[in-house]
Design an enzyme around this catalytic site. Structure first.
Site, PDB file in Angstrom:
ATOM      1  N   CYS A   1      -5.280  -7.141  -3.147  1.00 46.08           N
ATOM      2  CA  CYS A   1      -5.719  -6.673  -1.833  1.00 46.08           C
ATOM      3  C   CYS A   1      -6.684  -7.685  -1.236  1.00 46.08           C
ATOM      4  O   CYS A   1      -7.490  -8.287  -1.946  1.00 46.08           O
ATOM      5  CB  CYS A   1      -6.396  -5.312  -1.973  1.00 46.08           C
ATOM      6  N   HIS A   2      -6.613  -7.840   0.081  1.00 45.50           N
ATOM      7  CA  HIS A   2      -7.460  -8.826   0.749  1.00 45.50           C
ATOM      8  C   HIS A   2      -8.909  -8.384   0.870  1.00 45.50           C
ATOM      9  O   HIS A   2      -9.791  -9.210   1.111  1.00 45.50           O
ATOM     10  CB  HIS A   2      -6.913  -9.110   2.155  1.00 45.50           C
TER      11      HIS A   2
ATOM     12  N   HIS B   1      -9.734  -0.340  -1.895  1.00 49.45           N
ATOM     13  CA  HIS B   1     -10.234   0.077  -0.589  1.00 49.45           C
ATOM     14  C   HIS B   1     -11.546   0.849  -0.674  1.00 49.45           C
ATOM     15  O   HIS B   1     -12.121   1.203   0.352  1.00 49.45           O
ATOM     16  CB  HIS B   1      -9.194   0.894   0.189  1.00 49.45           C
TER      17      HIS B   1
ATOM     18  N   ASN C   1       0.834  -1.197   0.000  1.00 48.45           N
ATOM     19  CA  ASN C   1       0.000   0.000   0.000  1.00 48.45           C
ATOM     20  C   ASN C   1       0.872   1.253   0.000  1.00 48.45           C
ATOM     21  O   ASN C   1       2.003   1.213   0.488  1.00 48.45           O
ATOM     22  CB  ASN C   1      -0.898   0.012   1.249  1.00 48.45           C
TER      23      ASN C   1
END
Length: 432
Positions: free
Chosen positions: A169-170, A199, A148
């Site tokens: 990304c999780h 996000h 990030n």
């Protein structure tokens, strides 16, 4: 022998997950696993751990640690990136403490906000160093970025660095399961579609047997909001804007101008917002590492079960040509038609031997695209600052950041940026 290079291999637990997965995958046997990190002790720990897993699994992968980055990258087919530039001390402390002097509070500060801007500014030059090395020694490698701020760094590696990059990304992987668990709903047979930006991607569709589940989700969410819980910001955004967002409430609290406000301090309690959450996590991880390390190395026969991390599944699909679906961060080549083409977007992608193929999404609902654009503005201006070296674009990025702009005057934003530039010192390049 084909090579998988892991940059930031001192992240021992994450290395275990990702490269343990590789050694658990038949199609990836025989690869060299090249490890590089600037911390020799952590690098040695990772090498030792992976060799133990290798012996336990009977893997034919070859594990090798490198002190020279370019040598580690030479001939790589895949490069995995998981770095943090500046660490907790001094840079994360700087990102939080100086804005506090201006009354600007944050929760995570690793993606957007004033902290995210400066994390980008100190990380982009390092990433472009990687890109230059790769152009020389492995120009065709697939770069898997876990670092990030995801959207900006993935964008820069593709557009400035010229490296084929996907950001992983999780939050996309866990979005639906977290929502259904929180609302005590059965996820079995549920189909979903997620797209947006990292996000701040949106659960656009959530169905079971063709039936839209959003009415029931919103009914339960409205009831749950009557009591304090850990996901109040995301539920509030869903009830106000119509859709659930992928990343956690502590993150989204600082991506919007609505939740962390000096003039409304009661909102922190109302929405259960954990200010200074990331520094607390850092301290806990640092303090807990010694004990965790002892547990990891308590046995010489370390076991590993393949995780759900995307990396090994991507490489497996590219090696076997058996397709695999991911949520990936890629450049917006007309994929989301009401977001800027210069942006990095997060969309469903299909992976096979031809590579990572993003899918067309079309227009997002207008209110969601509008929210995404508020973040994209800051992302693109941060890139402009990093590429041109012009300080004015740092100011522009901060002036357009939703949370910063909602809290500070223009004069204070400029002064804050100047203070952060000075405090970062040699962690930043020179800006003119």
């Amino acid at each position: 022998m084909s090579k998988i290079t892991f940059i930031g291999a001192g992240s021992t637990v994450f290395v275990k997950n990702v490269l343990g997965d590789v050694m658990s995958t038949p199609a990836l046997q025989g690869f060299e696993l090249a490890l590089f990190d600037i911390d020799p002790e952590r690098l040695q720990d990772s090498e030792r751990l992976l060799n133990s897993i290798k012996n336990t699994l009977g893997s034919t992968c070859v594990i090798k640690a490198y002190s020279d980055r370019k040598a580690a990258l030479k001939g790589a087919k895949y490069v995995i990136n998981a770095i943090q530039v500046g660490g907790y001390d001094p840079c994360t402390i700087t990102d939080f403490e100086i804005p506090k002097k201006y009354g600007l509070r944050q929760t995570i500060a690793d993606t957007l906000g004033i902290g995210g801007i400066f994390r980008n500014l100190r990380t982009i030059p390092v990433m472009l160093d990687f890109a230059r090395d790769m152009q020389e020694v492995c120009p065709d490698a697939q770069f898997l970025n876990y670092t990030n701020p995801m959207a900006v760094l993935t964008n820069v590696m593709n557009t400035v660095g010229g490296i084929r990059t996907v950001g992983l990304c999780h939050s996309v992987q866990h979005c639906v399961s977290e929502l259904f668990k929180a609302l005590d709903m059965d996820q079995t047979g549920v189909e979903s579609k997620i797209a947006g930006i990292n996000h701040m991607a949106w659960l656009l569709e959530v169905k079971k047997d063709g039936v839209d589940l959003y009415p029931e989700i919103k009914r339960r969410a409205a009831e749950k909001q009557k009591e304090k819980h850990h996901d109040m910001v995301r539920f509030e955004l869903m009830l106000r804007f119509g859709y659930y967002v992928t990343e956690s409430s502590e993150h989204n609290a600082e991506y919007h101008p609505y939740f962390i406000k000096k003039s409304y301090p009661e909102l922190i309690e109302r929405y259960n917002i954990p200010l200074d959450e990331y520094p607390r996590r850092c301290v806990n991880q640092i303090n807990g590492w010694k004990e965790m390390r002892e547990k990891i190395f308590a046995s010489e026969n370390i076991e590993h079960t393949r995780s759900k991390e995307y990396a090994s599944y991507i490489m497996e699909a590219m090696e076997t040509n058996v397709p695999f679906k991911i949520g990936g961060n890629v450049m917006n080549t007309g994929l989301i038609t009401n977001l800027p083409k210069e942006a990095c977007v997060e969309v469903p992608c299909l992976v096979d031997r031809s590579g990572i193929s993003p899918t067309f999404v079309g227009d997002l609902p207008p209110q969601l695209a509008a929210l995404n654009r508020t973040n994209i503005n800051t992302q693109l201006l941060t890139i402009e600052a990093a590429v041109t070296g012009k300080k004015e674009h740092i100011y522009h990025a901060a002036m357009l950041d939703p949370h910063t702009a909602a809290e500070l005057s223009l004069d204070d934003i400029v002064a804050l940026c100047d203070d952060l530039i000075e405090a970062h010192g040699s962690w930043l390049p020179a800006f003119k």
